[in-house]
Every structure is written in C-alpha cells, then in structure tokens.
Write a protein that holds these residues in place. Structure first.
Motif, PDB file in Angstrom:
ATOM      1  N   ALA A 283       5.063   4.745   7.281  1.00 40.99           N
ATOM      2  CA  ALA A 283       5.961   3.890   6.492  1.00 40.99           C
ATOM      3  C   ALA A 283       6.448   4.613   5.241  1.00 40.99           C
ATOM      4  O   ALA A 283       7.623   4.518   4.870  1.00 40.99           O
ATOM      5  CB  ALA A 283       5.253   2.584   6.132  1.00 40.99           C
ATOM      6  N   ALA A 284       5.557   5.353   4.574  1.00 42.75           N
ATOM      7  CA  ALA A 284       5.946   6.096   3.369  1.00 42.75           C
ATOM      8  C   ALA A 284       6.990   7.158   3.701  1.00 42.75           C
ATOM      9  O   ALA A 284       7.967   7.341   2.961  1.00 42.75           O
ATOM     10  CB  ALA A 284       4.725   6.736   2.718  1.00 42.75           C
ATOM     11  N   LEU A 285       6.807   7.848   4.820  1.00 39.23           N
ATOM     12  CA  LEU A 285       7.759   8.888   5.211  1.00 39.23           C
ATOM     13  C   LEU A 285       9.085   8.303   5.690  1.00 39.23           C
ATOM     14  O   LEU A 285      10.126   8.934   5.531  1.00 39.23           O
ATOM     15  CB  LEU A 285       7.153   9.766   6.307  1.00 39.23           C
ATOM     16  CG  LEU A 285       5.963  10.623   5.875  1.00 39.23           C
ATOM     17  CD1 LEU A 285       5.304  11.266   7.096  1.00 39.23           C
ATOM     18  CD2 LEU A 285       6.383  11.670   4.864  1.00 39.23           C
ATOM     19  N   THR A 286       9.048   7.133   6.252  1.00 42.66           N
ATOM     20  CA  THR A 286      10.254   6.516   6.817  1.00 42.66           C
ATOM     21  C   THR A 286      11.050   5.721   5.789  1.00 42.66           C
ATOM     22  O   THR A 286      12.269   5.836   5.728  1.00 42.66           O
ATOM     23  CB  THR A 286       9.880   5.590   7.987  1.00 42.66           C
ATOM     24  OG1 THR A 286       9.166   6.352   8.962  1.00 42.66           O
ATOM     25  CG2 THR A 286      11.113   4.992   8.636  1.00 42.66           C
ATOM     26  N   PHE A 287      10.352   4.930   4.987  1.00 40.12           N
ATOM     27  CA  PHE A 287      11.036   3.986   4.103  1.00 40.12           C
ATOM     28  C   PHE A 287      11.120   4.418   2.643  1.00 40.12           C
ATOM     29  O   PHE A 287      11.772   3.754   1.849  1.00 40.12           O
ATOM     30  CB  PHE A 287      10.363   2.613   4.189  1.00 40.12           C
ATOM     31  CG  PHE A 287      10.372   2.028   5.571  1.00 40.12           C
ATOM     32  CD1 PHE A 287      11.565   1.846   6.259  1.00 40.12           C
ATOM     33  CD2 PHE A 287       9.194   1.658   6.190  1.00 40.12           C
ATOM     34  CE1 PHE A 287      11.582   1.306   7.529  1.00 40.12           C
ATOM     35  CE2 PHE A 287       9.194   1.108   7.461  1.00 40.12           C
ATOM     36  CZ  PHE A 287      10.393   0.934   8.130  1.00 40.12           C
ATOM     37  N   ARG A 288      10.463   5.492   2.271  1.00 40.64           N
ATOM     38  CA  ARG A 288      10.514   5.988   0.894  1.00 40.64           C
ATOM     39  C   ARG A 288      10.968   7.444   0.916  1.00 40.64           C
ATOM     40  O   ARG A 288      10.821   8.132   1.909  1.00 40.64           O
ATOM     41  CB  ARG A 288       9.142   5.900   0.216  1.00 40.64           C
ATOM     42  CG  ARG A 288       8.533   4.526   0.174  1.00 40.64           C
ATOM     43  CD  ARG A 288       9.344   3.551  -0.690  1.00 40.64           C
ATOM     44  NE  ARG A 288       8.608   2.349  -0.998  1.00 40.64           N
ATOM     45  CZ  ARG A 288       8.407   1.347  -0.165  1.00 40.64           C
ATOM     46  NH1 ARG A 288       8.828   1.413   1.057  1.00 40.64           N
ATOM     47  NH2 ARG A 288       7.749   0.270  -0.542  1.00 40.64           N
ATOM     48  N   ASP A 289      11.464   7.916  -0.206  1.00 40.07           N
ATOM     49  CA  ASP A 289      11.919   9.303  -0.287  1.00 40.07           C
ATOM     50  C   ASP A 289      11.109  10.026  -1.357  1.00 40.07           C
ATOM     51  O   ASP A 289      11.633  10.395  -2.406  1.00 40.07           O
ATOM     52  CB  ASP A 289      13.410   9.340  -0.610  1.00 40.07           C
ATOM     53  CG  ASP A 289      13.985  10.738  -0.499  1.00 40.07           C
ATOM     54  OD1 ASP A 289      13.421  11.548   0.255  1.00 40.07           O
ATOM     55  OD2 ASP A 289      14.987  11.016  -1.169  1.00 40.07           O
TER      56      ASP A 289
ATOM     57  N   GLU B 119       0.823  -1.205   0.000  1.00 40.53           N
ATOM     58  CA  GLU B 119       0.000   0.000   0.000  1.00 40.53           C
ATOM     59  C   GLU B 119       0.858   1.257   0.000  1.00 40.53           C
ATOM     60  O   GLU B 119       0.458   2.290  -0.542  1.00 40.53           O
ATOM     61  CB  GLU B 119      -1.008  -0.021   1.154  1.00 40.53           C
ATOM     62  CG  GLU B 119      -0.481   0.365   2.509  1.00 40.53           C
ATOM     63  CD  GLU B 119       0.392  -0.681   3.192  1.00 40.53           C
ATOM     64  OE1 GLU B 119       0.756  -0.448   4.342  1.00 40.53           O
ATOM     65  OE2 GLU B 119       0.737  -1.706   2.585  1.00 40.53           O
ATOM     66  N   VAL B 120       2.054   1.174   0.548  1.00 40.41           N
ATOM     67  CA  VAL B 120       2.983   2.305   0.485  1.00 40.41           C
ATOM     68  C   VAL B 120       3.414   2.523  -0.964  1.00 40.41           C
ATOM     69  O   VAL B 120       3.409   3.654  -1.457  1.00 40.41           O
ATOM     70  CB  VAL B 120       4.197   2.070   1.411  1.00 40.41           C
ATOM     71  CG1 VAL B 120       5.249   3.145   1.208  1.00 40.41           C
ATOM     72  CG2 VAL B 120       3.751   2.013   2.871  1.00 40.41           C
TER      73      VAL B 120
ATOM     74  N   THR C 215       0.473   3.557   6.968  1.00 40.28           N
ATOM     75  CA  THR C 215       0.960   3.760   5.601  1.00 40.28           C
ATOM     76  C   THR C 215       1.685   5.092   5.495  1.00 40.28           C
ATOM     77  O   THR C 215       2.750   5.186   4.875  1.00 40.28           O
ATOM     78  CB  THR C 215      -0.210   3.705   4.601  1.00 40.28           C
ATOM     79  OG1 THR C 215      -0.839   2.424   4.694  1.00 40.28           O
ATOM     80  CG2 THR C 215       0.245   3.955   3.181  1.00 40.28           C
ATOM     81  N   THR C 216       1.136   6.118   6.108  1.00 44.54           N
ATOM     82  CA  THR C 216       1.766   7.434   6.113  1.00 44.54           C
ATOM     83  C   THR C 216       3.147   7.373   6.755  1.00 44.54           C
ATOM     84  O   THR C 216       4.140   7.844   6.182  1.00 44.54           O
ATOM     85  CB  THR C 216       0.872   8.450   6.862  1.00 44.54           C
ATOM     86  OG1 THR C 216      -0.350   8.590   6.148  1.00 44.54           O
ATOM     87  CG2 THR C 216       1.556   9.794   7.000  1.00 44.54           C
TER      88      THR C 216
END
Length: 141
Positions: A76-82, A40-41, A73-74
């Motif tokens: 995880a998106a901020l932590t694991f994606r750029d 979902e991320v 999801t928010t």
C-alpha cells in the motif's frame, strides 16, 4: 536479530509500532478501526519522513518491508504514497476482497473491524486492494 543484522552494517531501521498495535492502550489500538491500509501506511511514511527531515536518513534511499499485514502495508505504501524508493513484501495481502471471502475461521470477522463488513463495504475493499492496480512482480520508479 533481523534488525541487528542491518544496523550492524550501518543501515538505519525504523521499527514502527503503527496505530492499532497492542500494548499502548485501547484508544491507540482503536485508531486502526476501519482504517487498515491508511493509518499504518501513514505511520510508516510519517516516521521515515521525520527521520529524513532531521538528517538521520537519506530520503532518496528509504525502503519499506514487511510480512503478512506488514506486507500489505508495504504494498500500500509503494502503491498509494510517493515516499519509499522500493520495498519487499513477504507474503503480503494484495486483494482484501479475496481475503474477506476466503480467510480462515479464526480471523474471519477481523476484517469487519479493520475495513468494514463484507460484502456491505465491498467498495471500500476494492479501494484498499492492490490487485487491480499493481502488477505482480517488481514495480520500478
């Protein structure tokens, strides 16, 4: 009304039906199996990237928000994606292990489907948790 608030002020909103959402058939729903915190991320990042590539949104001004699982999801998106420049997590999960150990009876086995059975898959739970990675509060870029 929440989406209309933003769009009526000229702000684009992407309301993602990420993999695992109901109403799109079993195969679509099963795409989230054992992939919570990843699939979902990716869907949120890919959706926003798609709009940015077509000039519909400014990539440097994209933010993400969600509540509960969407809050996870928010985070995880901020932590694991750029990709996203910021976000708001409303009562989001940050520690999947704590959730597995102390959730209510109704959803007690749901995490087995989303991440895997606990404690057998404890390493996967730690990998997808944000508690040890991100301090509580705001994270700046």
């Amino acid at each position: 009304m929440g989406i209309q608030f933003w769009t009526s002020r000229g702000i684009a909103v992407l309301d993602v039906n990420y993999r695992g959402s109901t109403g799109f058939g079993r195969a679509y729903r099963d795409r989230l199996r054992l992939a919570w915190g990843l699939a979902e991320v990716d869907d949120c990042v890919h959706g926003a990237s798609f709009l940015a590539e077509r000039g519909r949104v400014d990539r440097k001004r994209c933010v993400i928000s969600g509540g509960s699982a969407g809050g996870y999801t928010t985070l995880a998106a901020l932590t694991f994606r750029d990709f996203f420049q910021g976000g708001a997590s409303y009562y989001g999960v940050s520690d999947a292990t704590a959730l597995a150990r102390d959730t209510h009876k109704f959803e007690s086995r749901y995490l087995d489907w989303l991440i895997g059975p606990y404690p057998q898959e404890e390493a996967r739970y730690r990998e997808r948790s944000l508690r040890s990675i991100m301090p509580i509060g705001c994270r700046s870029r």
